[in-house]
Design an enzyme around this catalytic site. Structure first.
Site, PDB file in Angstrom:
ATOM      1  N   ARG A  70      -6.640  10.407  -0.024  1.00 51.61           N
ATOM      2  CA  ARG A  70      -6.492  10.862  -1.410  1.00 51.61           C
ATOM      3  C   ARG A  70      -7.850  10.994  -2.090  1.00 51.61           C
ATOM      4  O   ARG A  70      -8.064  11.885  -2.904  1.00 51.61           O
ATOM      5  CB  ARG A  70      -5.577   9.906  -2.177  1.00 51.61           C
ATOM      6  CG  ARG A  70      -4.109  10.079  -1.792  1.00 51.61           C
ATOM      7  CD  ARG A  70      -3.246   8.949  -2.322  1.00 51.61           C
ATOM      8  NE  ARG A  70      -3.364   7.740  -1.518  1.00 51.61           N
ATOM      9  CZ  ARG A  70      -3.283   6.508  -1.989  1.00 51.61           C
ATOM     10  NH1 ARG A  70      -3.076   6.303  -3.263  1.00 51.61           N
ATOM     11  NH2 ARG A  70      -3.402   5.485  -1.170  1.00 51.61           N
TER      12      ARG A  70
ATOM     13  N   HIS B  29       0.864  -1.184   0.000  1.00 52.38           N
ATOM     14  CA  HIS B  29       0.000   0.000   0.000  1.00 52.38           C
ATOM     15  C   HIS B  29       0.902   1.236   0.000  1.00 52.38           C
ATOM     16  O   HIS B  29       1.852   1.296   0.762  1.00 52.38           O
ATOM     17  CB  HIS B  29      -0.889  -0.032   1.242  1.00 52.38           C
ATOM     18  CG  HIS B  29      -2.007   0.964   1.233  1.00 52.38           C
ATOM     19  ND1 HIS B  29      -1.786   2.312   1.344  1.00 52.38           N
ATOM     20  CD2 HIS B  29      -3.349   0.813   1.127  1.00 52.38           C
ATOM     21  CE1 HIS B  29      -2.958   2.949   1.311  1.00 52.38           C
ATOM     22  NE2 HIS B  29      -3.921   2.058   1.187  1.00 52.38           N
TER      23      HIS B  29
END
Lengths: 560, 268
Positions: free
Chosen positions: A208, A188
């Site tokens: 994000r 990740h």
């Protein structure tokens, strides 16, 4: 931990969404080595599973007209993730637990299985111990469902919790089941990197999704300079368009921060390698900047990302509404696992089922965020139903006493060992640390033939050390003993990852090789299968991916 | 790199004692890091339950310098420099060292009736809820079941009323169900009787130790107490219930086609 949400084409926020788009997104994200039938079932059934959770009491965030709200996430064309702030996983756990306690289910808490029992080819039960007292327990079972999650603790930097020790994959392998796609490990892109004690803890992709951007130490938004060809048509042309996308503008394309996780992780590594990283060896993730766009940005961030706000305040003394976070890649998920039948989730061993992260197939070479929660809902239900069906259609298998005695003997062996002749008596923790360090360094985000061959040699040495590990004290809640038993699982799966990674001579999804940096169409026609030979050695086999039916091919063509 | 001394409880239900361990400490370390370091190098068999190390799973509850806290979320630099004491939660039976048996909480949870939604609002079997109604229960639903509130509650801890009182955690659970916008179940009789809500005398210790900052007393327990009082102890309300016109079944929550209204149940 699961924070972002559960992906399901409910089309509540964008009515252009449907199972076909979700299917195409999942296949593109997995670079087409996915089990296409699983991807189809998953995309079709996920919406019903989310609605089922709501009927059981889950409380998702809402749209203005009162339906389940959906958010943007990497690799998903439309806002698709049903969520509860940034603690969706907790909401699911709680809903299932609260529903489950009224179903008459017997729960054996804090039990560890050390081996699966077999009657000929099929599974006949499981043998393990309760951690509290350390007493052995035999579970006779016509069918067994593995739901043990992943392997993150084979690596030094991981977002995974204590229990991600690869036991399910290893139990299945030792019972003769095939593993598949083990080379595909997802790193990740955004784990915490500072202070050291929190290294690896997940920073949700939701940051994000809500408008967070990645910056290098010069303040450059580096993701805009490396957009892969197959995603260019779907990616924003400029920062302004990216921002509009995160705020729900249906005509805008997604910002490059929301490209797939494998790609974003490698871009971060490149910045760090090029000397443009943050002070502690990562990059900056900035959500505070949205105050330029929103009048009440600080409140908005706390509302949308409460756990992240809390996590950084408490563990890093950092206010994410004011300052950028420092982040770097962290071992998060294994796409590979037990090879299962697409419909029933049964492994190659009759009566043995696997669902969720421990199973392979759905995600191909790279999993999209949000697809893990939908995976475990869809295939958890299927595995349960087909296991129940199998149990109804079969008689109980015979329990073989010698299998039990052998497993009990092996499990207790660490207590019986005496310190070595030179007085050395290594405990399990040091071996585990060293293994994690080795896997991180030699079979990590960027892989080399030479290093992986070195890893195999190291693994052989670890086997030796593992066989000599000494455990002190008695059997009651003995963490040292539990760690010693986990070691064998971690070693088995580390070997499977390494051998599969050596075998796949290309770069695809989570598997990136410096010596074969490109995708190779010929390599993309196979899955790599790992199994245990009669002599106990680990064998690798290439399994051709079955031809996709025309109607699915058409969907992929349309969605290009 | 400096060092610190930790006084850790070692023992089981038969007895035990504090043992001192000295270990290196670095910037940003939490208590759980120190316990792990001690476990790895000095006391391999030290029993300690933990899982996520990120304040989400609620496994590593303990009493640190006498205060119920999560070991993974307690930074060493917020504790005094002298030796740090770590001991297991006192309300629950000790298994070993820092690990207690918290299974009573799951048994007690069964006393509270399960979620019972109203019929779906839309023909496709889905419901409509306003975010404002959802926000209220989400405060309760963020509970991670660390049981620190149960540990600190004097009704459970000092008076040992585990049979009569379900404790703050499960009152938060009941509040989440009672204020759930879709729920139609009536839990007031059981809150009064088997859950023993009357035992709570609002000292708010539970709120103080909650790592999720849930306002347990103010937002969950007091509103439930008020409902119980209205239902069972208010003489005027009791009289009204005798003479009021019948209003039909419990499906009072219809979504107007023009938009959403907050559900009357959630808005109490």
């Amino acid at each position: 931990m699961a924070e972002g949400g559960v992906a399901a084409a409910l089309a509540n926020v964008d009515d252009r969404d449907n199972w076909r788009v979700h299917f195409a997104d999942t296949m593109r994200g997995g670079q087409y080595v996915n089990d296409w039938r699983m991807a189809e079932l998953h995309a079709k059934e996920a919406p019903d599973r989310v609605r089922e959770l709501e009927a059981w009491g889950a409380v998702f965030d809402r749209t203005p007209d009162g339906r389940i709200l959906q958010r943007n996430f990497g690799g998903h064309r439309y806002p698709r993730l049903a969520h509860v702030g940034d603690r969706t996983g907790l909401e699911m756990i709680r809903t299932l637990q609260d529903h489950g306690i009224h179903q008459g289910i017997q729960v054996h808490m804090e039990h560890t299985i050390v081996t699966l029992l077999k009657d000929g080819e099929r599974v006949s039960g499981a043998f393990g111990y309760d951690r509290e007292r350390g007493r052995f327990k035999l579970f006779r079972a016509k069918a067994v469902v593995l739901a043990t999650g992943g392997i993150g603790r084979a690596y030094k930097i991981t977002s995974n919790s204590w229990e991600y020790t690869a036991d399910g994959q290893s139990l299945a392998y030792n019972a003769g089941a095939e593993l598949m796609d083990m080379e595909f490990v997802q790193f990740h892109p955004t784990g915490m990197i500072w202070p050291p004690s929190v290294m690896g803890i997940l920073v949700t992709e939701g940051v994000r999704g809500e408008g967070g951007i990645l910056l290098n130490k010069n303040g450059e938004r580096f993701m805009f300079s490396s957009i892969p060809e197959n995603y260019r048509a779907q990616t924003a042309d400029n920062p302004e368009e990216g921002w509009r996308y995160t705020q729900g503008d249906k005509n805008a394309k997604r910002p490059p921060e929301l490209l797939t996780r494998d790609h974003v992780s490698r871009c971060i590594m490149n910045e760090v390698k090029a000397g443009r990283g943050s002070p502690h060896g990562g990059v900056f993730l900035d959500i505070a900047w949205i105050k330029e766009k929103l009048p009440n940005a600080a409140e908005h961030i706390k509302k949308k990302l409460p756990s992240m706000y809390h996590q950084f305040m408490q563990l890093a003394n950092l206010d994410i509404t004011k300052e950028p976070m420092e982040v770097g890649p962290t071992t998060h998920y294994i796409m590979g696992g037990v090879r299962v039948n697409s419909e029933t989730q049964m492994a190659s061993v009759p009566g043995l089922f696997a669902a969720g992260e421990v199973a392979a197939g759905l995600h191909g070479s790279n999993r999209l965020g949000g697809n893990s929660l939908s995976d475990l809902l869809v295939f958890g239900k299927r595995a349960g139903e087909f296991a129940a069906k199998f149990a109804k259609e079969h008689n109980a298998g015979v329990i073989d006493q010698t299998q039990i005695e052998e497993a009990a003997g092996e499990a207790l062996a660490p207590f019986d060992r005496t310190p070595g002749a030179n007085g050395s008596s290594e405990g399990p923790y040091q071996v585990q640390y060293d293994l994690q360090e080795m896997m991180q360094n030699l079979v990590g985000i960027v892989r080399y033939q030479r290093e992986m061959e070195q890893a195999l040699k190291e693994l052989a040495k670890f086997q030796e050390r593992c066989r000599k590990v000494v455990v002190h004290g008695h059997r009651e809640y003995n963490s040292g003993w539990h760690t010693a038993l986990d070691l064998q699982h971690l070693l088995t799966v580390s070997e499977a990852i390494t051998r599969a990674a050596i075998e796949r001579k290309e770069s695809r999804g989570g598997h990136f090789r410096d010596d074969y940096p490109n995708k190779d169409a010929a390599e993309g026609k196979f899955n790599i299968v790992v199994h245990r030979a009669g002599d106990g050695s680990m064998q690798i086999r290439r399994e051709p991916i079955p031809e996709m039916p025309e109607y699915l091919k058409q969907i992929i063509e349309e969605m290009k | 790199m400096s060092t610190a001394t930790f006084r850790i409880w070692r023992g089981d239900s038969a007895g035990g004692q504090f043992v001192d361990y000295t270990t290196k400490v670095a910037e940003g370390m939490v208590v759980l890091d120190a316990v792990h370091a001690i476990q790895a190098t000095q006391a391999n068999d030290l029993a300690c339950r933990w899982n996520c190390k990120a304040g989400r799973c609620g496994s590593c509850s303990a009493e640190i310098n006498g205060r119920p806290r999560l070991m993974c979320m307690t930074r060493l630099d917020e504790l005094p420099d002298e030796s740090i004491t770590v001991e297991p939660m006192k309300t629950f039976p000790l298994i070993r060292d820092l690990v207690t048996d918290v299974s009573w909480n799951y048994q007690a949870k069964k006393k509270i009736k399960k979620f019972k939604p109203r019929p779906p609002d839309a023909p496709d079997g889905t419901w409509r809820m306003a975010q404002a109604d959802v926000d209220r229960v989400q405060e309760f639903r963020k509970c991670i079941e660390c049981f620190l509130c149960q540990d600190v509650c004097h009704v459970l801890r000092d008076h040992n009323k585990l049979a009569e009182f379900v404790g703050p955690r499960l009152l938060v659970f009941a509040a989440a169900l009672e204020m759930h916008p879709l729920d139609t179940e009536d839990r007031l009789p059981e809150l009064k009787r088997s859950a023993g809500i009357g035992y709570c005398n609002i000292t708010k210790c539970c709120t103080k130790v909650c790592p999720e900052n849930i306002k347990i007393t103010d937002n969950a327990i007091i509103p439930l107490k008020e409902r119980v009082v209205d239902e069972f102890y208010d003489p005027l309300g009791w009289l009204w219930k005798l003479v009021r016109p019948k209003t039909g079944s419990g499906s009072e929550l219809k979504v107007p086609s023009s938009g959403l209204s907050q559900s009357p149940k959630a808005a109490v």
